[in-house]
Write a protein that holds these residues in place. Structure first.
Motif, PDB file in Angstrom:
ATOM      1  N   ASN A   1      -9.311 -74.905  15.463  1.00  0.00           N
ATOM      2  CA  ASN A   1     -10.295 -73.994  14.862  1.00  0.00           C
ATOM      3  C   ASN A   1     -10.978 -73.079  15.868  1.00  0.00           C
ATOM      4  OD1 ASN A   1     -11.372 -76.231  15.937  1.00  0.00           O
ATOM      5  ND2 ASN A   1     -12.875 -76.639  14.320  1.00  0.00           N
ATOM      6  N   VAL A   2     -10.561 -73.157  17.165  1.00  0.00           N
ATOM      7  CA  VAL A   2     -11.162 -72.286  18.179  1.00  0.00           C
ATOM      8  C   VAL A   2     -10.565 -70.890  18.044  1.00  0.00           C
ATOM      9  CG1 VAL A   2     -11.313 -71.837  20.674  1.00  0.00           C
ATOM     10  CG2 VAL A   2     -11.623 -74.161  19.812  1.00  0.00           C
ATOM     11  N   GLU A   3     -11.450 -69.876  18.089  1.00  0.00           N
ATOM     12  CA  GLU A   3     -11.003 -68.474  18.002  1.00  0.00           C
ATOM     13  C   GLU A   3     -10.431 -68.053  19.360  1.00  0.00           C
ATOM     14  OE1 GLU A   3     -11.873 -65.893  15.532  1.00  0.00           O
ATOM     15  OE2 GLU A   3     -12.221 -67.549  14.131  1.00  0.00           O
ATOM     16  N   ASN A   4      -9.434 -67.179  19.335  1.00  0.00           N
ATOM     17  CA  ASN A   4      -8.930 -66.628  20.597  1.00  0.00           C
ATOM     18  C   ASN A   4     -10.021 -65.765  21.227  1.00  0.00           C
ATOM     19  OD1 ASN A   4      -6.586 -67.890  19.938  1.00  0.00           O
ATOM     20  ND2 ASN A   4      -5.637 -66.075  19.050  1.00  0.00           N
ATOM     21  N   SER A   5     -10.086 -65.788  22.571  1.00  0.00           N
ATOM     22  CA  SER A   5     -11.227 -65.149  23.235  1.00  0.00           C
ATOM     23  C   SER A   5     -11.084 -63.643  23.391  1.00  0.00           C
ATOM     24  CB  SER A   5     -11.434 -65.762  24.619  1.00  0.00           C
ATOM     25  OG  SER A   5     -11.702 -67.123  24.487  1.00  0.00           O
ATOM     26  N   CYS A   6      -9.867 -63.098  23.231  1.00  0.00           N
ATOM     27  CA  CYS A   6      -9.635 -61.661  23.421  1.00  0.00           C
ATOM     28  C   CYS A   6     -10.177 -61.180  24.767  1.00  0.00           C
ATOM     29  CB  CYS A   6     -10.266 -60.839  22.292  1.00  0.00           C
ATOM     30  SG  CYS A   6      -9.633 -61.307  20.681  1.00  0.00           S
ATOM     31  N   ILE A   7      -9.774 -61.857  25.829  1.00  0.00           N
ATOM     32  CA  ILE A   7     -10.244 -61.506  27.180  1.00  0.00           C
ATOM     33  C   ILE A   7      -9.577 -60.195  27.599  1.00  0.00           C
ATOM     34  CG2 ILE A   7     -10.345 -62.315  29.592  1.00  0.00           C
ATOM     35  CD1 ILE A   7      -9.841 -65.172  28.390  1.00  0.00           C
ATOM     36  N   PRO A   8     -10.365 -59.206  28.070  1.00  0.00           N
ATOM     37  CA  PRO A   8      -9.737 -57.952  28.514  1.00  0.00           C
ATOM     38  C   PRO A   8      -8.826 -58.204  29.713  1.00  0.00           C
ATOM     39  CG  PRO A   8     -12.155 -57.881  28.715  1.00  0.00           C
ATOM     40  CD  PRO A   8     -11.809 -59.230  28.179  1.00  0.00           C
ATOM     41  N   GLU A   9      -7.751 -57.428  29.796  1.00  0.00           N
ATOM     42  CA  GLU A   9      -6.764 -57.630  30.869  1.00  0.00           C
ATOM     43  C   GLU A   9      -7.385 -57.560  32.257  1.00  0.00           C
ATOM     44  OE1 GLU A   9      -2.763 -55.850  29.106  1.00  0.00           O
ATOM     45  OE2 GLU A   9      -2.796 -55.821  31.309  1.00  0.00           O
ATOM     46  N   THR A  10      -8.424 -56.715  32.393  1.00  0.00           N
ATOM     47  CA  THR A  10      -9.071 -56.571  33.706  1.00  0.00           C
ATOM     48  C   THR A  10      -9.763 -57.860  34.133  1.00  0.00           C
ATOM     49  OG1 THR A  10     -10.877 -55.619  32.446  1.00  0.00           O
ATOM     50  CG2 THR A  10      -9.460 -54.077  33.677  1.00  0.00           C
ATOM     51  N   ASP A  11     -10.081 -58.750  33.191  1.00  0.00           N
ATOM     52  CA  ASP A  11     -10.756 -60.014  33.524  1.00  0.00           C
ATOM     53  C   ASP A  11      -9.773 -61.176  33.686  1.00  0.00           C
ATOM     54  OD1 ASP A  11     -13.030 -58.588  33.347  1.00  0.00           O
ATOM     55  OD2 ASP A  11     -13.781 -59.511  31.496  1.00  0.00           O
ATOM     56  N   LEU A  12      -8.468 -60.889  33.571  1.00  0.00           N
ATOM     57  CA  LEU A  12      -7.455 -61.940  33.771  1.00  0.00           C
ATOM     58  C   LEU A  12      -7.111 -62.016  35.261  1.00  0.00           C
ATOM     59  CD1 LEU A  12      -5.196 -61.226  30.656  1.00  0.00           C
ATOM     60  CD2 LEU A  12      -6.843 -63.095  30.978  1.00  0.00           C
ATOM     61  N   PRO A  13      -6.379 -63.036  35.698  1.00  0.00           N
ATOM     62  CA  PRO A  13      -6.047 -63.136  37.132  1.00  0.00           C
ATOM     63  C   PRO A  13      -5.321 -61.891  37.649  1.00  0.00           C
ATOM     64  CG  PRO A  13      -5.551 -65.193  35.997  1.00  0.00           C
ATOM     65  CD  PRO A  13      -5.912 -64.205  34.931  1.00  0.00           C
ATOM     66  N   ARG A  14      -5.802 -61.355  38.769  1.00  0.00           N
ATOM     67  CA  ARG A  14      -5.231 -60.117  39.330  1.00  0.00           C
ATOM     68  C   ARG A  14      -4.741 -60.384  40.751  1.00  0.00           C
ATOM     69  NH1 ARG A  14      -5.261 -56.820  34.795  1.00  0.00           N
ATOM     70  NH2 ARG A  14      -4.228 -55.412  36.261  1.00  0.00           N
ATOM     71  N   CYS A  15      -3.757 -59.581  41.167  1.00  0.00           N
ATOM     72  CA  CYS A  15      -3.113 -59.755  42.476  1.00  0.00           C
ATOM     73  C   CYS A  15      -4.042 -59.289  43.609  1.00  0.00           C
ATOM     74  CB  CYS A  15      -1.820 -58.954  42.496  1.00  0.00           C
ATOM     75  SG  CYS A  15      -0.911 -59.073  44.029  1.00  0.00           S
ATOM     76  N   ARG A  16      -4.151 -60.155  44.643  1.00  0.00           N
ATOM     77  CA  ARG A  16      -5.032 -59.813  45.770  1.00  0.00           C
ATOM     78  C   ARG A  16      -4.230 -59.342  46.976  1.00  0.00           C
ATOM     79  NH1 ARG A  16      -8.011 -65.325  45.795  1.00  0.00           N
ATOM     80  NH2 ARG A  16      -8.368 -65.505  43.587  1.00  0.00           N
ATOM     81  N   LYS A  17      -2.896 -59.318  46.831  1.00  0.00           N
ATOM     82  CA  LYS A  17      -2.041 -58.933  47.968  1.00  0.00           C
ATOM     83  C   LYS A  17      -2.148 -57.432  48.220  1.00  0.00           C
ATOM     84  CE  LYS A  17       1.940 -59.947  50.364  1.00  0.00           C
ATOM     85  NZ  LYS A  17       2.453 -61.123  50.984  1.00  0.00           N
ATOM     86  N   ASN A  18      -2.526 -57.052  49.411  1.00  0.00           N
ATOM     87  CA  ASN A  18      -2.601 -55.633  49.816  1.00  0.00           C
ATOM     88  C   ASN A  18      -3.312 -54.765  48.779  1.00  0.00           C
ATOM     89  OD1 ASN A  18      -0.970 -56.389  51.979  1.00  0.00           O
ATOM     90  ND2 ASN A  18       0.911 -55.961  50.835  1.00  0.00           N
ATOM     91  N   ASN A  19      -4.417 -55.272  48.203  1.00  0.00           N
ATOM     92  CA  ASN A  19      -5.166 -54.520  47.179  1.00  0.00           C
ATOM     93  C   ASN A  19      -4.302 -54.093  45.997  1.00  0.00           C
ATOM     94  OD1 ASN A  19      -7.648 -54.575  48.459  1.00  0.00           O
ATOM     95  ND2 ASN A  19      -7.090 -52.827  49.768  1.00  0.00           N
ATOM     96  N   CYS A  20      -3.280 -54.841  45.676  1.00  0.00           N
ATOM     97  CA  CYS A  20      -2.335 -54.466  44.609  1.00  0.00           C
ATOM     98  C   CYS A  20      -3.050 -54.392  43.254  1.00  0.00           C
ATOM     99  CB  CYS A  20      -1.193 -55.478  44.582  1.00  0.00           C
ATOM    100  SG  CYS A  20      -0.217 -55.425  43.085  1.00  0.00           S
ATOM    101  N   GLY A  21      -3.804 -55.443  42.919  1.00  0.00           N
ATOM    102  CA  GLY A  21      -4.567 -55.424  41.663  1.00  0.00           C
ATOM    103  C   GLY A  21      -3.753 -55.642  40.404  1.00  0.00           C
ATOM    104  N   GLY A  22      -2.421 -55.849  40.537  1.00  0.00           N
ATOM    105  CA  GLY A  22      -1.555 -56.040  39.357  1.00  0.00           C
ATOM    106  C   GLY A  22      -1.940 -57.294  38.575  1.00  0.00           C
TER     107      GLY A  22
END
Ligand code: BJW
Ligand code: ZN
Length: 271
Positions: free
Chosen positions: A160-181
């Motif tokens: 019964n838990v609703e999906n959180s609809c987390i924006p993509e920018t708040d998901l895990p992002r790449c830290r290699k060479n400021n990639c940000g992917g």
């Protein structure tokens, strides 16, 4: 002929074996409290796990798929290897002192074999604790808890838990060479190829082994499902350890029904 369940006869074979492959699946971690992939434990919210473990699911809704993997990472971090993982690791250690070889090929992504002390390990389907960047392809280990602030407190499994609809920018992002992917779990989803190095290594070990144990897998996911039947077809003894029969049971010389946390130590201790 149906498989034997004669543990004494099997232990005699174990004592003589010099190169053993142990192929494992989700059932080996079930007694640690890690849900299996199929069956009753295989649901997260209203989704079947196999419907979230796909590239299509990730492209459609990366936030939802990350919530699922975040939940599984946090679950596994709170669990420990069980007597089956430990018996397998101790078996490898003891046999290596006698010039005998034990290789574990696991479909599991929970790293519990590694944590139990298994050193010769092929992780066929990747790891919950590695990420791959969808932009630059960098693969990194990551044991952070939570993996990012956007996922803190998220991922509850109740239907019964609703999906959180987390924006993509708040998901895990790449830290290699400021990639940000956008990062994804470095696991092998349905329809994706397994890593070539893992396939090559598995093929080599399966070709050379003189004994094979198949532990806690439903034997329905390819290519892993064909590994043990291929060994059996060479006339090499294969023993299956499972709560129930699988589509491949008929091809194996031994089948030990029951919780592998009991049957694996019985089979390997001092053998
Ligand atoms: C206990 C126990 C206790 C419980 N004690 N026992 C040939 C024919 C048909 C289809 C294909 C084919 N070749 C490839 C495919 C497509 C597909 C596939 O296999 N589909 C089938 C389902 C039909 N395979 C792929 O896509 C693979 N890629 C590939 O082959 O690329 C080339 C290609 C693509 C497409 C077509 C042709 C070629 C990739 C497969 C990747 C699988 N990934 C997953 C997700 C990983 C990430 C994650 O975990 O989130 O891997 S799926 C899922 O299943 C996961 C598992 O590792 C895997 C296996 O499951 P497992 O471990 O067996 O778990 P369960 O839950 O199924 O079973 C648990 C067992 O334990 C049960 O038997 C219980 O009884 C038992 N048990 N407690 C002992 N205490
Ligand atoms: Zn990157």
């Amino acid at each position: 002929m149906s498989p034997s369940n004669d543990m004494n006869a099997f232990r005699e074979i174990v004592k003589k074996a010099k190169h053993i492959v142990i192929l494992t699946g989700a059932g080996v971690s079930a007694e640690s409290g890690v849900p299996t992939f199929r069956g009753a434990g295989g649901f997260w919210r209203t989704y079947q796990a196999q419907n979230l473990a796909t590239p299509t699911a990730f492209h459609k809704n990366p936030g939802l798929v990350w919530e699922f993997y975040h939940y599984r990472r946090e679950t596994v971090l709170s669990k420990n290897p069980n007597p089956a993982h430990i018996a397998i690791a101790e078996f490898e250690k003891r046999l290596s002192g006698e010039g005998r070889k034990v290789v574990v090929i696991t479909q599991n992504i929970d790293e519990l074999h590694r944590r139990a002390g298994t050193s010769d390990l092929v992780e066929l389907h990747g790891s919950l604790f590695r990420t791959r960047c969808t932009k630059c392809d960098d693969v990194s280990s990551n044991y952070d808890s939570p993996i990012c602030e956007g996922l803190r407190g998220k991922g509850a499994p109740d239907p019964n838990v609703e999906n959180s609809c987390i924006p993509e920018t708040d998901l895990p992002r790449c830290r290699k060479n400021n990639c940000g992917g956008l990062l994804r779990p470095a696991v092998v989803w349905f329809g994706e190829g397994l890593e070539e190095k893992d396939l090559t290594r598995s093929a080599q070990e399966l070709e050379k082994c003189d004994l094979c144990l198949v532990v806690g897998t439903s034997s329905v996911v390819y290519p892993a499902a064909m590994f043990a039947p291929q060994v059996a077809a060479r006339g090499i003894p294969v023993a299956e350890f499972n709560l129930e029969s699988t589509p491949e049971t008929i091809n194996f010389g031994f089948h030990f029904e029951g919780q592998c946390g009991s049957t694996i130590p019985q089979a390997l201790l001092d053998a």
